[in-house]
Design an enzyme around this catalytic site. Sequence first.
Site, PDB file in Angstrom:
ATOM      1  N   ASP A   1      98.703  34.422  -7.979  1.00 51.88           N
ATOM      2  CA  ASP A   1      97.457  35.175  -7.718  1.00 51.88           C
ATOM      3  C   ASP A   1      97.641  36.670  -7.453  1.00 51.88           C
ATOM      4  O   ASP A   1      96.989  37.231  -6.557  1.00 51.88           O
ATOM      5  CB  ASP A   1      96.696  34.548  -6.533  1.00 51.88           C
ATOM      6  CG  ASP A   1      96.215  33.127  -6.807  1.00 51.88           C
ATOM      7  OD1 ASP A   1      96.623  32.544  -7.816  1.00 51.88           O
ATOM      8  OD2 ASP A   1      95.442  32.602  -5.995  1.00 51.88           O
TER       9      ASP A   1
ATOM     10  N   ASP B   1      93.419  32.828  -9.758  1.00 53.89           N
ATOM     11  CA  ASP B   1      92.200  32.330  -9.124  1.00 53.89           C
ATOM     12  C   ASP B   1      91.056  32.707 -10.081  1.00 53.89           C
ATOM     13  O   ASP B   1      90.957  33.861 -10.506  1.00 53.89           O
ATOM     14  CB  ASP B   1      92.048  33.068  -7.775  1.00 53.89           C
ATOM     15  CG  ASP B   1      91.541  32.180  -6.651  1.00 53.89           C
ATOM     16  OD1 ASP B   1      91.762  30.962  -6.686  1.00 53.89           O
ATOM     17  OD2 ASP B   1      90.909  32.729  -5.712  1.00 53.89           O
TER      18      ASP B   1
ATOM     19  N   HIS C   1      87.172  31.852 -10.347  1.00 52.93           N
ATOM     20  CA  HIS C   1      86.001  31.166  -9.808  1.00 52.93           C
ATOM     21  C   HIS C   1      84.718  31.448 -10.587  1.00 52.93           C
ATOM     22  O   HIS C   1      84.493  32.576 -11.021  1.00 52.93           O
ATOM     23  CB  HIS C   1      85.760  31.619  -8.361  1.00 52.93           C
ATOM     24  CG  HIS C   1      86.854  31.280  -7.396  1.00 52.93           C
ATOM     25  ND1 HIS C   1      87.420  30.025  -7.309  1.00 52.93           N
ATOM     26  CD2 HIS C   1      87.477  32.037  -6.447  1.00 52.93           C
ATOM     27  CE1 HIS C   1      88.348  30.035  -6.357  1.00 52.93           C
ATOM     28  NE2 HIS C   1      88.405  31.235  -5.825  1.00 52.93           N
TER      29      HIS C   1
ATOM     30  N   LYS D   1      92.800  28.371 -11.904  1.00 55.37           N
ATOM     31  CA  LYS D   1      92.438  27.371 -10.888  1.00 55.37           C
ATOM     32  C   LYS D   1      91.181  27.813 -10.167  1.00 55.37           C
ATOM     33  O   LYS D   1      90.825  28.988 -10.201  1.00 55.37           O
ATOM     34  CB  LYS D   1      93.587  27.210  -9.883  1.00 55.37           C
ATOM     35  CG  LYS D   1      93.870  28.482  -9.101  1.00 55.37           C
ATOM     36  CD  LYS D   1      95.129  28.348  -8.264  1.00 55.37           C
ATOM     37  CE  LYS D   1      95.440  29.614  -7.501  1.00 55.37           C
ATOM     38  NZ  LYS D   1      94.474  29.966  -6.467  1.00 55.37           N
TER      39      LYS D   1
ATOM     40  N   CYS E   1      97.290  30.699  -0.806  1.00 60.59           N
ATOM     41  CA  CYS E   1      97.673  30.137  -2.108  1.00 60.59           C
ATOM     42  C   CYS E   1      99.176  29.988  -2.291  1.00 60.59           C
ATOM     43  O   CYS E   1      99.621  29.042  -2.945  1.00 60.59           O
ATOM     44  CB  CYS E   1      97.039  30.960  -3.226  1.00 60.59           C
ATOM     45  SG  CYS E   1      95.241  30.735  -3.229  1.00 60.59           S
TER      46      CYS E   1
HETATM   47  C1  VGL Z   1      93.383  32.998  -2.045  1.00 65.89           C
HETATM   48  C2  VGL Z   1      91.702  33.007  -0.515  1.00 65.89           C
HETATM   49  C3  VGL Z   1      90.800  32.577  -1.457  1.00 65.89           C
HETATM   50  C4  VGL Z   1      94.831  33.256  -2.335  1.00 65.89           C
HETATM   51  C5  VGL Z   1      92.505  32.556  -3.017  1.00 65.89           C
HETATM   52  O1  VGL Z   1      95.170  33.574  -3.490  1.00 65.89           O
HETATM   53  O2  VGL Z   1      95.655  33.151  -1.386  1.00 65.89           O
HETATM   54  N1  VGL Z   1      92.974  33.199  -0.793  1.00 65.89           N
HETATM   55  N2  VGL Z   1      91.210  32.363  -2.711  1.00 65.89           N
HETATM   56 ZN    ZN Z   2      89.748  31.959  -4.232  1.00 61.87          ZN
END
Ligand code: VGL
Ligand code: ZN
Length: 211
Positions: free
Chosen positions: A17, A62, A64, A120, A164
């Site tokens: 991420d 990430d 969404h 994801k 994550c």
């Molecule tokens: C993450 C919070 C929400 C991360 C992803 O990549 O750690 N943290 N979504």
């Molecule tokens: Zn997230």
Amino acid sequence: MAEAIISNQNTGVIVVDVQADFTELKSGSLAVPGSDAQYISAVQRSTQRFFQQGLRLYFTQDWHPADHVSFFTNNPGTEPLQVKEIGGRPQVMWPPHCVQETPGAMILITADGPARTVQKGMGPKFDSYSGFADDGGHKTELGNLLQEDGIKKVLIYGLATDYCVKATVLDAIKAGYRVDLILDLCRGVSPDTTASALEEMKARGVAIILN
Ligand code: VGL
Ligand code: ZN
């Protein structure tokens, strides 16, 4: 069963991420402290070096939908970072981040050659800190890719240590991989959850190393 001999050919690198919205560099909506230009160039340099050494690269992203359950804006009456019980699980209320097809979702690291990107968090009702599966148990492609590639050991780093990165590390251990966490290529959301994440990972047999 014989222990696999670890070599560069069966070692993978999971870059978790490293996306605009999680960085100070890009003034992201969920910028993780210390994710500045220096951090991003360190991640970039190390990732290139691992690739040159013959390790395979896997980037998690990430990704969404706009109506994702983890956004406080989709949960009327909640504030950012509040924890709300949803579907029997504690869910952190995050600022909207990494919305599909937006600049904030862009991965900031480039590879000189093939890298697999695993998205994801697409299911609107489930969060997915782990690169392997979401909170509803829906698996991503990551497990299959590692298996197809004959990977036995993974190096893991990225954002954020306490969310994550931690979830991906713990799932990798559960799946039977040897795991090195490269600590100086990680940044955490908050010091207390980062400290407990490191303890938890250590307790599960993760090697915590410096690059
Ligand atoms: C993450 C919070 C929400 C991360 C992803 O990549 O750690 N943290 N979504
Ligand atoms: Zn997230």
